[in-house]
Design an enzyme around this catalytic site. Structure first.
Site, PDB file in Angstrom:
ATOM      1  N   LYS A 171     -30.653 -26.874  -7.154  1.00  0.00           N
ATOM      2  CA  LYS A 171     -29.761 -27.972  -6.793  1.00  0.00           C
ATOM      3  C   LYS A 171     -28.723 -27.491  -5.790  1.00  0.00           C
ATOM      4  CE  LYS A 171     -25.844 -29.709  -8.025  1.00  0.00           C
ATOM      5  NZ  LYS A 171     -25.452 -30.334  -6.763  1.00  0.00           N
ATOM      6  N   GLY A 224     -20.010 -21.313  -8.633  1.00  0.00           N
ATOM      7  CA  GLY A 224     -19.047 -22.369  -8.328  1.00  0.00           C
ATOM      8  C   GLY A 224     -17.732 -22.113  -9.028  1.00  0.00           C
ATOM      9  N   SER A 225     -17.054 -23.192  -9.389  1.00  0.00           N
ATOM     10  CA  SER A 225     -15.710 -23.049  -9.949  1.00  0.00           C
ATOM     11  C   SER A 225     -15.758 -22.538 -11.385  1.00  0.00           C
ATOM     12  CB  SER A 225     -14.992 -24.395  -9.897  1.00  0.00           C
ATOM     13  OG  SER A 225     -15.689 -25.337 -10.675  1.00  0.00           O
ATOM     14  N   THR A 226     -14.694 -21.862 -11.779  1.00  0.00           N
ATOM     15  CA  THR A 226     -14.602 -21.349 -13.146  1.00  0.00           C
ATOM     16  C   THR A 226     -14.621 -22.511 -14.142  1.00  0.00           C
ATOM     17  OG1 THR A 226     -13.441 -19.389 -12.392  1.00  0.00           O
ATOM     18  CG2 THR A 226     -13.129 -19.980 -14.699  1.00  0.00           C
ATOM     19  N   GLY A 229     -18.109 -23.743 -14.499  1.00  0.00           N
ATOM     20  CA  GLY A 229     -18.863 -22.651 -15.128  1.00  0.00           C
ATOM     21  C   GLY A 229     -18.665 -22.620 -16.639  1.00  0.00           C
ATOM     22  N   GLU A 246     -21.447 -17.036 -11.539  1.00  0.00           N
ATOM     23  CA  GLU A 246     -20.666 -16.384 -10.477  1.00  0.00           C
ATOM     24  C   GLU A 246     -19.548 -17.361 -10.148  1.00  0.00           C
ATOM     25  OE1 GLU A 246     -21.102 -13.442  -9.682  1.00  0.00           O
ATOM     26  OE2 GLU A 246     -23.213 -12.980 -10.036  1.00  0.00           O
ATOM     27  N   CYS A 280     -15.767 -16.653  -2.533  1.00  0.00           N
ATOM     28  CA  CYS A 280     -15.286 -16.201  -3.851  1.00  0.00           C
ATOM     29  C   CYS A 280     -14.786 -14.762  -3.775  1.00  0.00           C
ATOM     30  CB  CYS A 280     -16.363 -16.368  -4.908  1.00  0.00           C
ATOM     31  SG  CYS A 280     -17.949 -15.698  -4.414  1.00  0.00           S
ATOM     32  N   GLU A 372      -6.680 -19.556  -7.118  1.00  0.00           N
ATOM     33  CA  GLU A 372      -7.702 -19.452  -6.066  1.00  0.00           C
ATOM     34  C   GLU A 372      -7.531 -20.651  -5.126  1.00  0.00           C
ATOM     35  OE1 GLU A 372     -11.929 -20.087  -6.975  1.00  0.00           O
ATOM     36  OE2 GLU A 372     -12.364 -18.387  -5.650  1.00  0.00           O
TER      37      GLU A 372
HETATM   38  P1  NDP Z   1     -17.964 -26.961  -8.314  1.00  0.00           P
HETATM   39  O1  NDP Z   1     -17.926 -25.885  -9.317  1.00  0.00           O
HETATM   40  O2  NDP Z   1     -17.656 -28.345  -8.751  1.00  0.00           O
HETATM   41  O3  NDP Z   1     -19.419 -27.041  -7.598  1.00  0.00           O
HETATM   42  C1  NDP Z   1     -20.353 -25.997  -7.523  1.00  0.00           C
HETATM   43  C2  NDP Z   1     -21.758 -26.546  -7.814  1.00  0.00           C
HETATM   44  O4  NDP Z   1     -21.806 -27.026  -9.164  1.00  0.00           O
HETATM   45  C3  NDP Z   1     -22.156 -27.738  -6.937  1.00  0.00           C
HETATM   46  O5  NDP Z   1     -23.543 -27.700  -6.692  1.00  0.00           O
HETATM   47  C4  NDP Z   1     -21.821 -28.904  -7.837  1.00  0.00           C
HETATM   48  O6  NDP Z   1     -22.524 -30.067  -7.519  1.00  0.00           O
HETATM   49  C5  NDP Z   1     -22.242 -28.374  -9.195  1.00  0.00           C
HETATM   50  N1  NDP Z   1     -21.625 -29.053 -10.335  1.00  0.00           N
HETATM   51  C6  NDP Z   1     -20.460 -29.743 -10.377  1.00  0.00           C
HETATM   52  N2  NDP Z   1     -20.251 -30.233 -11.607  1.00  0.00           N
HETATM   53  C7  NDP Z   1     -21.304 -29.859 -12.376  1.00  0.00           C
HETATM   54  C8  NDP Z   1     -21.670 -30.065 -13.736  1.00  0.00           C
HETATM   55  N3  NDP Z   1     -20.904 -30.756 -14.575  1.00  0.00           N
HETATM   56  N4  NDP Z   1     -22.822 -29.531 -14.183  1.00  0.00           N
HETATM   57  C9  NDP Z   1     -23.610 -28.813 -13.364  1.00  0.00           C
HETATM   58  N5  NDP Z   1     -23.335 -28.602 -12.057  1.00  0.00           N
HETATM   59  C10 NDP Z   1     -22.186 -29.101 -11.571  1.00  0.00           C
HETATM   60  O7  NDP Z   1     -17.036 -26.547  -7.136  1.00  0.00           O
HETATM   61  P2  NDP Z   1     -16.205 -27.517  -6.180  1.00  0.00           P
HETATM   62  O8  NDP Z   1     -17.099 -27.903  -5.088  1.00  0.00           O
HETATM   63  O9  NDP Z   1     -15.550 -28.631  -6.899  1.00  0.00           O
HETATM   64  O10 NDP Z   1     -15.054 -26.534  -5.689  1.00  0.00           O
HETATM   65  C11 NDP Z   1     -13.864 -26.421  -6.473  1.00  0.00           C
HETATM   66  C12 NDP Z   1     -13.341 -25.013  -6.466  1.00  0.00           C
HETATM   67  O11 NDP Z   1     -14.292 -24.146  -7.068  1.00  0.00           O
HETATM   68  C13 NDP Z   1     -13.108 -24.407  -5.116  1.00  0.00           C
HETATM   69  O12 NDP Z   1     -11.897 -24.778  -4.603  1.00  0.00           O
HETATM   70  C14 NDP Z   1     -13.166 -22.948  -5.438  1.00  0.00           C
HETATM   71  O13 NDP Z   1     -11.930 -22.552  -5.954  1.00  0.00           O
HETATM   72  C15 NDP Z   1     -14.216 -22.868  -6.505  1.00  0.00           C
HETATM   73  N6  NDP Z   1     -15.539 -22.520  -5.972  1.00  0.00           N
HETATM   74  C16 NDP Z   1     -15.971 -21.252  -6.096  1.00  0.00           C
HETATM   75  C17 NDP Z   1     -17.181 -20.879  -5.571  1.00  0.00           C
HETATM   76  C18 NDP Z   1     -17.686 -19.497  -5.676  1.00  0.00           C
HETATM   77  O14 NDP Z   1     -18.397 -19.039  -4.794  1.00  0.00           O
HETATM   78  N7  NDP Z   1     -17.403 -18.783  -6.743  1.00  0.00           N
HETATM   79  C19 NDP Z   1     -18.022 -21.808  -4.829  1.00  0.00           C
HETATM   80  C20 NDP Z   1     -17.497 -23.155  -4.776  1.00  0.00           C
HETATM   81  C21 NDP Z   1     -16.297 -23.464  -5.337  1.00  0.00           C
HETATM   82  P3  NDP Z   1     -21.954 -31.167  -6.480  1.00  0.00           P
HETATM   83  O15 NDP Z   1     -20.969 -30.501  -5.617  1.00  0.00           O
HETATM   84  O16 NDP Z   1     -23.165 -31.583  -5.763  1.00  0.00           O
HETATM   85  O17 NDP Z   1     -21.392 -32.242  -7.323  1.00  0.00           O
END
Ligand code: NDP
Length: 470
Positions: A171, A224-226, A229, A246, A280, A372
């Protein structure tokens, strides 16, 4: 505009049943593509197909699986420029970075293509028989990718998972699905059987959550976000599902007075402003030893002001725009003009631009020092000695990466061992090499990606005892 449709949701869309989402360029704010968005039913169909494909894929001989992955790597390499240009348009990454990112997918595929024939178990001594262990694939693996590095993070999930004999449902983030969809097409072009790698574009709250709850998805790899996660981990716990996380970071860049200050100052902007700070591993907290503070900050100001934030399609670009208007507003909320020490420049007009910005922190309690930001913002504080630097670096809930600049090798080793983080570099910015492990401690994540052990993380170890009794 590119009318892009992922195969598994195409039929519903053609029947008028599927949703479609416009993909926006962060450079022009214009629509660059229209992408079908998967529903729960589409996701279930993709997982079912992946599960059926798994029965055949796991039985493919190690040599043939290796050959298919190498061919996939070669096809990705043949399309490097196309993938890179697509990423520039979708994500606003600089063309130089985007070429590296597509090259990284080729590299991880090539690297893990070496794994199928080497995935050996053990023979363990027992009385009255023979005991062997074997690695078995898990089944369907769900990979959830964020928008900041759409290509590499997808590859870090699918390459070792496929090498181990799993099938993958992937995804991409809603904001950045284009290169993932193209990689899915290239996998088919390379000869990977249908269903072995399926791209399922859609919302995290729909597709991503379904990966977590679907009983046939045996592992979820999330970046993605903590906050999200933690929800995914809780959801996986319900089925005792394997999970790799991660997550976020707030990494330290520690500059000692005995360092090559010019080299450290030249590297510091790239360590935090690369990918517009949407990384990140960004070293977004700069700790400078008090006795070298003035000299170092003078050098840093020059290198920040020379950092080229411009149209990412230009070969000279070092930084593009932020991914969305929402992200820019969030990043801007951290920038208090009183705290700005100096800034670089950024284009004006269309696009989600923000200049590289350096903030002076008053204490470790400042919001911009602690949270962050995920944008081109660097917070700076002074420290007195080694113990002070380690204490300040560790005063965070995160622990992903960091850098230490010193000419004293012993100090470099002591501080690297003392800082709580998964990936540290001494006299370097680098965090990621595909043949070394990558991942965080504390709230930066769980498990490791990349490196020699990643394939085993997509396997179960089965133990079989053969009795030799007559
Ligand atoms: P998210 O954690 O929301 O998104 C990361 C991925 O998870 C996207 O594919 C998203 O889908 C998906 N996702 C969102 N909600 C769910 C859920 N309930 N169940 C399963 N998958 C889900 O990050 P954001 O885009 O909101 O970014 C917010 C903050 O997160 C950033 O400002 C940053 O601080 C941090 N971040 C950290 C990253 C890293 O590399 N460690 C990467 C991205 C963000 P979709 O977006 O399609 O809804």
């Amino acid at each position: 505009m590119l009318p892009i449709r992922a195969p598994q949701v195409q039929d519903r869309r053609e029947k008028g049943g599927g949703n479609v989402r416009d993909v926006i360029s962060p450079v022009t704010e214009g629509v660059v593509a229209s992408v079908a968005v998967a529903s729960v039913e589409d996701t279930d169909a993709a997982v079912d197909r992946a599960h059926r494909a798994f029965q055949d894929w796991r039985a493919v001989s190690p040599g043939d699986r290796a050959r298919l992955l190498r061919r996939f790597a070669a096809v990705v390499d043949d399309h490097n420029e196309e993938l890179a240009q697509l990423e520039v348009r979708n994500s606003g990454h600089t063309i130089g970075n985007a070429r590296w990112e597509a090259g990284n997918v080729r590299d991880v595929l090539d690297y893990y293509a070496g794994a199928p024939e080497r995935l050996s178990g053990r023979q363990i001594p027992v009385a009255g028989g023979l005991d062997v262990t074997c690695y078995e694939p898990l089944g369907v693996v769900g990979v959830i990718v964020p928008w900041n590095f759409p290509m590499p993070i997808a590859g870090w999930g699918f390459a070792p998972a496929l090498a181990a004999g799993n099938t993958v449902v992937l995804k991409p983030a809603e904001l950045t699905p284009l290169t993932a969809i193209r990689l899915g097409e290239l996998a088919l072009e390379a000869g990977l059987p249908e269903g072995v790698l399926t791209v399922v574009p859609g919302k995290g709250s729909v597709v991503g959550e379904r990966f977590v709850t679907h009983p046939l998805v045996r592992k979820v790899c999330f970046t993605g976000s903590t906050e999200v996660g933690k929800r995914i981990m809780a959801g996986c716990a319900d089925q005792v599902k394997r999970v790799t996380l991660e997550l976020g970071g707030k990494s330290a860049n520690i500059v000692f007075a005995d360092a090559d200050l010019a080299r450290a100052a030249a590297a510091a902007p790239g360590a935090v402003f690369d990918n517009a700070g949407q990384d990140c591993c960004a070293r977004s907290r700069l700790l400078v030893q008090a006795s070298a503070y003035d000299e170092f900050m003078g050098l840093l100001e020059q290198s920040v002001k020379a950092f080229r934030c411009e149209d990412p399609a230009l070969e000279s670009a070092q930084m593009g725009p932020l991914i969305s208007a929402g992200r820019r507003a969030s990043v801007a909320s951290y920038v208090d003009d009183d705290a700005v020490l100096f800034r670089g420049t950024a284009p004006e007009g269309a696009g989600y631009w923000m200049p590289p910005t350096v903030l002076g922190a008053r204490s470790t309690q400042d919001r911009h020092w602690r949270e962050e930001i995920f944008g081109p913002v660097l917070s700076v504080l002074r420290f007195d000695d080694e113990a002070d630097a380690i204490r300040m670096a560790n005063d965070t809930e995160y622990g992903l990466s960091g850098s230490i600049w010193t000419r004293d090798l012993g100090r470099g080793i002591r501080v690297a061992r003392g800082v709580e983080a998964g990936n540290l570099s001494v006299n370097s910015n680098s965090s990621v090499r595909y043949w070394t492990p990558f991942g965080g401690v504390k709230q930066s994540g769980l498990g490791r990606e990349l490196g020699p052990d990643a394939v085993a993380a997509f396997c179960e170890v089965k133990n079989i005892y053969f009795s030799t009794e007559a």
